[in-house]
Write a protein that holds these residues in place. Structure first.
Motif, PDB file in Angstrom:
ATOM      1  N   LEU A 170       0.767  -1.108  -0.243  1.00  0.00           N
ATOM      2  CA  LEU A 170      -0.470  -0.257  -0.195  1.00  0.00           C
ATOM      3  C   LEU A 170       0.516   0.932   0.393  1.00  0.00           C
ATOM      4  O   LEU A 170       0.494   2.262  -1.040  1.00  0.00           O
ATOM      5  CB  LEU A 170      -0.563   0.306   1.338  1.00  0.00           C
ATOM      6  CG  LEU A 170      -2.040  -0.901   1.135  1.00  0.00           C
ATOM      7  CD1 LEU A 170      -2.805  -0.983   2.502  1.00  0.00           C
ATOM      8  CD2 LEU A 170      -3.185   0.132  -0.036  1.00  0.00           C
ATOM      9  N   LEU A 213       2.570   2.306  -3.760  1.00  0.00           N
ATOM     10  CA  LEU A 213       1.270   2.092  -4.243  1.00  0.00           C
ATOM     11  C   LEU A 213       0.477   3.533  -4.388  1.00  0.00           C
ATOM     12  O   LEU A 213       0.932   4.982  -5.039  1.00  0.00           O
ATOM     13  CB  LEU A 213      -0.046   1.570  -4.352  1.00  0.00           C
ATOM     14  CG  LEU A 213      -0.989   1.557  -5.105  1.00  0.00           C
ATOM     15  CD1 LEU A 213      -1.379   0.956  -6.421  1.00  0.00           C
ATOM     16  CD2 LEU A 213      -2.720   0.493  -4.560  1.00  0.00           C
ATOM     17  N   HIS A 214       0.403   4.195  -2.885  1.00  0.00           N
ATOM     18  CA  HIS A 214       0.608   5.090  -3.341  1.00  0.00           C
ATOM     19  C   HIS A 214       1.524   6.347  -2.679  1.00  0.00           C
ATOM     20  O   HIS A 214       0.852   7.955  -3.307  1.00  0.00           O
ATOM     21  CB  HIS A 214      -0.450   5.557  -1.643  1.00  0.00           C
ATOM     22  CG  HIS A 214      -1.695   5.569  -1.032  1.00  0.00           C
ATOM     23  ND1 HIS A 214      -2.822   5.894  -1.280  1.00  0.00           N
ATOM     24  CD2 HIS A 214      -2.383   3.419  -0.506  1.00  0.00           C
ATOM     25  CE1 HIS A 214      -3.617   5.438  -0.861  1.00  0.00           C
ATOM     26  NE2 HIS A 214      -3.651   3.565  -1.376  1.00  0.00           N
ATOM     27  N   ARG A 264       1.796   6.766  -6.500  1.00  0.00           N
ATOM     28  CA  ARG A 264       0.318   7.827  -7.363  1.00  0.00           C
ATOM     29  C   ARG A 264       0.694   9.731  -7.105  1.00  0.00           C
ATOM     30  O   ARG A 264      -0.092  10.165  -7.724  1.00  0.00           O
ATOM     31  CB  ARG A 264      -1.163   7.062  -6.270  1.00  0.00           C
ATOM     32  CG  ARG A 264      -1.337   6.488  -7.076  1.00  0.00           C
ATOM     33  CD  ARG A 264      -2.837   5.826  -6.339  1.00  0.00           C
ATOM     34  NE  ARG A 264      -3.603   4.344  -6.593  1.00  0.00           N
ATOM     35  CZ  ARG A 264      -4.335   3.578  -6.106  1.00  0.00           C
ATOM     36  NH1 ARG A 264      -4.724   4.189  -4.953  1.00  0.00           N
ATOM     37  NH2 ARG A 264      -5.056   2.810  -6.968  1.00  0.00           N
ATOM     38  N   PHE A 282      -9.095   0.776   2.376  1.00  0.00           N
ATOM     39  CA  PHE A 282      -7.947  -0.182   1.510  1.00  0.00           C
ATOM     40  C   PHE A 282      -8.674  -0.899   0.451  1.00  0.00           C
ATOM     41  O   PHE A 282      -8.063  -2.323   0.103  1.00  0.00           O
ATOM     42  CB  PHE A 282      -6.804   0.155   2.349  1.00  0.00           C
ATOM     43  CG  PHE A 282      -5.798   0.735   2.790  1.00  0.00           C
ATOM     44  CD1 PHE A 282      -5.624   2.105   1.847  1.00  0.00           C
ATOM     45  CD2 PHE A 282      -5.624   1.039   4.412  1.00  0.00           C
ATOM     46  CE1 PHE A 282      -5.191   2.738   2.320  1.00  0.00           C
ATOM     47  CE2 PHE A 282      -4.837   2.051   4.553  1.00  0.00           C
ATOM     48  CZ  PHE A 282      -4.410   2.612   3.414  1.00  0.00           C
ATOM     49  N   GLU A 317      -7.802  -1.611  -2.842  1.00  0.00           N
ATOM     50  CA  GLU A 317      -6.596  -1.907  -3.164  1.00  0.00           C
ATOM     51  C   GLU A 317      -6.094  -3.393  -2.836  1.00  0.00           C
ATOM     52  O   GLU A 317      -5.682  -3.671  -3.279  1.00  0.00           O
ATOM     53  CB  GLU A 317      -5.914  -0.925  -2.991  1.00  0.00           C
ATOM     54  CG  GLU A 317      -6.433   0.738  -3.484  1.00  0.00           C
ATOM     55  CD  GLU A 317      -6.009   1.865  -2.885  1.00  0.00           C
ATOM     56  OE1 GLU A 317      -6.352   2.944  -3.506  1.00  0.00           O
ATOM     57  OE2 GLU A 317      -5.809   2.098  -1.397  1.00  0.00           O
ATOM     58  N   TRP A 371      -6.977  -5.886  -5.035  1.00  0.00           N
ATOM     59  CA  TRP A 371      -6.295  -5.807  -6.578  1.00  0.00           C
ATOM     60  C   TRP A 371      -5.207  -6.985  -5.698  1.00  0.00           C
ATOM     61  O   TRP A 371      -3.988  -7.149  -6.591  1.00  0.00           O
ATOM     62  CB  TRP A 371      -5.800  -4.768  -6.506  1.00  0.00           C
ATOM     63  CG  TRP A 371      -5.797  -4.398  -7.994  1.00  0.00           C
ATOM     64  CD1 TRP A 371      -5.758  -5.039  -9.481  1.00  0.00           C
ATOM     65  CD2 TRP A 371      -3.587  -4.017  -8.367  1.00  0.00           C
ATOM     66  NE1 TRP A 371      -4.764  -4.822 -10.608  1.00  0.00           N
ATOM     67  CE2 TRP A 371      -3.733  -3.825  -9.899  1.00  0.00           C
ATOM     68  CE3 TRP A 371      -2.974  -3.823  -7.489  1.00  0.00           C
ATOM     69  CZ2 TRP A 371      -3.089  -3.914 -10.722  1.00  0.00           C
ATOM     70  CZ3 TRP A 371      -1.572  -3.058  -8.210  1.00  0.00           C
ATOM     71  CH2 TRP A 371      -1.684  -3.360  -9.163  1.00  0.00           C
ATOM     72  N   LEU A 372      -4.214  -5.844  -4.544  1.00  0.00           N
ATOM     73  CA  LEU A 372      -2.929  -6.296  -4.507  1.00  0.00           C
ATOM     74  C   LEU A 372      -2.834  -7.953  -4.592  1.00  0.00           C
ATOM     75  O   LEU A 372      -1.954  -8.478  -4.795  1.00  0.00           O
ATOM     76  CB  LEU A 372      -2.312  -5.588  -3.278  1.00  0.00           C
ATOM     77  CG  LEU A 372      -1.698  -4.063  -3.701  1.00  0.00           C
ATOM     78  CD1 LEU A 372      -1.934  -3.323  -2.615  1.00  0.00           C
ATOM     79  CD2 LEU A 372      -0.698  -3.477  -4.830  1.00  0.00           C
TER      80      LEU A 372
END
Length: 310
Positions: free
Chosen positions: A120, A123-124, A127, A260, A263, A266-267
């Motif tokens: 996470l 990913l964040h 972004r 979350f 996400e 998906w992960l």
């Protein structure tokens, strides 16, 4: 239930002990934990003298829902899940639906357990950099948990990934994960980069900021060096193509409370299908927790340490 709690008299400053079972709120599922991963920040907290004995630590875990949330939110009983939350390394955890991701039934819980904080965060942080396609993106501490996921996700987004790792033996592995360049330190990077995900702090952050081109952004995710980042007087000058650069702080859990679930789901599927490498470099039963802690503190691991709950 059993849990790993802080015990400064034990090896690794942790011991297995009996603690009360969690009592789920209406929006929380009860999860039987099968595996979890260790984050260096948690281990440093456990070994800090000021952390009280008996403290429960630990954010990452994967397991199976044994009781669904009573308000009908979140996954059903029997679903395999990956969870994030400061509820400890324990056999059971109560987790809100917003902090649960579902995974394929056959997924390896150890691989899933590497995801929450590291996946996470990567990913964040990426972004926050905006579109990455065709841009040069530097990742420092690239052989660590967050770094490995950041290299893979940035490469998937079309970035030219510039990986920085002091672990000389990790260059080939980082290229396999998607890095186009691998350097031992940010100062060795000659061409400007558009963005930096910095996991190290200290002098690494200073040199990585100097590598930014105009309009570039450095996202400060970690401070593994433990050193001060001291910028020289001219570091913030905007001449010579250095204008509009910025340093951004990072905190995964902010206000309002994050959701979350999508996400994490998906992960989890990306890892289960082999499209993301979890980077497990140490794995064993949680009775061997002191070995994992020693390896982490000794800087012997590149990637994640996973403990299986027996």
């Amino acid at each position: 239930m059993r849990a790993l709690v802080v015990d400064h008299a034990s090896p690794g400053h942790l011991t297995l002990a009996d603690v009360p079972d969690p009592r789920p709120a209406g929006n929380e599922a009860l999860v039987r934990v099968e595996a979890f991963s260790l984050n260096s920040g948690e281990i440093h907290t456990a070994t800090r003298p000021g952390t009280p004995d008996g403290s429960l630590l630990g954010w990452d875990a994967a397991g199976v829902v044994v009781r669904a949330a009573s308000d009908g939110s979140g996954p059903a009983e029997g679903e395999r899940v990956v969870t994030v939350g400061h509820t400890g390394w324990a056999e059971l955890r109560a987790v809100p639906a917003t902090l649960l991701g579902t995974a394929p039934k056959g997924a390896d819980p150890g691989a899933l357990g590497t995801l929450p904080v590291a996946g996470l965060s990567a990913l964040h942080a990426l972004r926050r950099m905006g579109p990455l396609l065709g841009r040069r993106v530097m990742v420092t501490g690239a052989s660590g948990g967050v770094g490995r996921y950041a290299v893979q996700l940035a490469a998937r987004a079309g970035a030219h990934v510039v990986a920085v790792s002091r672990a000389s033996g990790q260059a080939a592995a980082l290229r396999t994960l998607g890095a186009s360049e691998v350097h031992p330190e940010p100062a060795a990077v000659r061409k400007p980069v558009a963005a930096v995900l910095d996991n190290v702090g200290g002098p690494h952050l200073v040199d990585a900021f100097a590598a930014l081109g105009a309009g570039g952004t450095l996202v400060s995710v970690g401070r593994s060096s433990g050193a001060d980042a001291v910028l020289p007087p001219d570091a913030l000058l905007g001449d010579g193509g250095r204008h509009d650069r910025s340093i951004r702080t990072f905190f995964l859990f902010g206000d309002p409370a994050p959701d979350f679930s999508a996400e994490l789901t998906w992960l989890a599927h990306e890892v289960a299908e082999g499209r993301l490498d979890p980077g497990i470099s140490w794995r064993g039963p949680w009775t061997r927790h002191s070995e994992a802690v020693e390896a982490l503190l000794g800087g012997q691991l590149h990637g994640k340490a996973v403990l299986d709950v027996e």
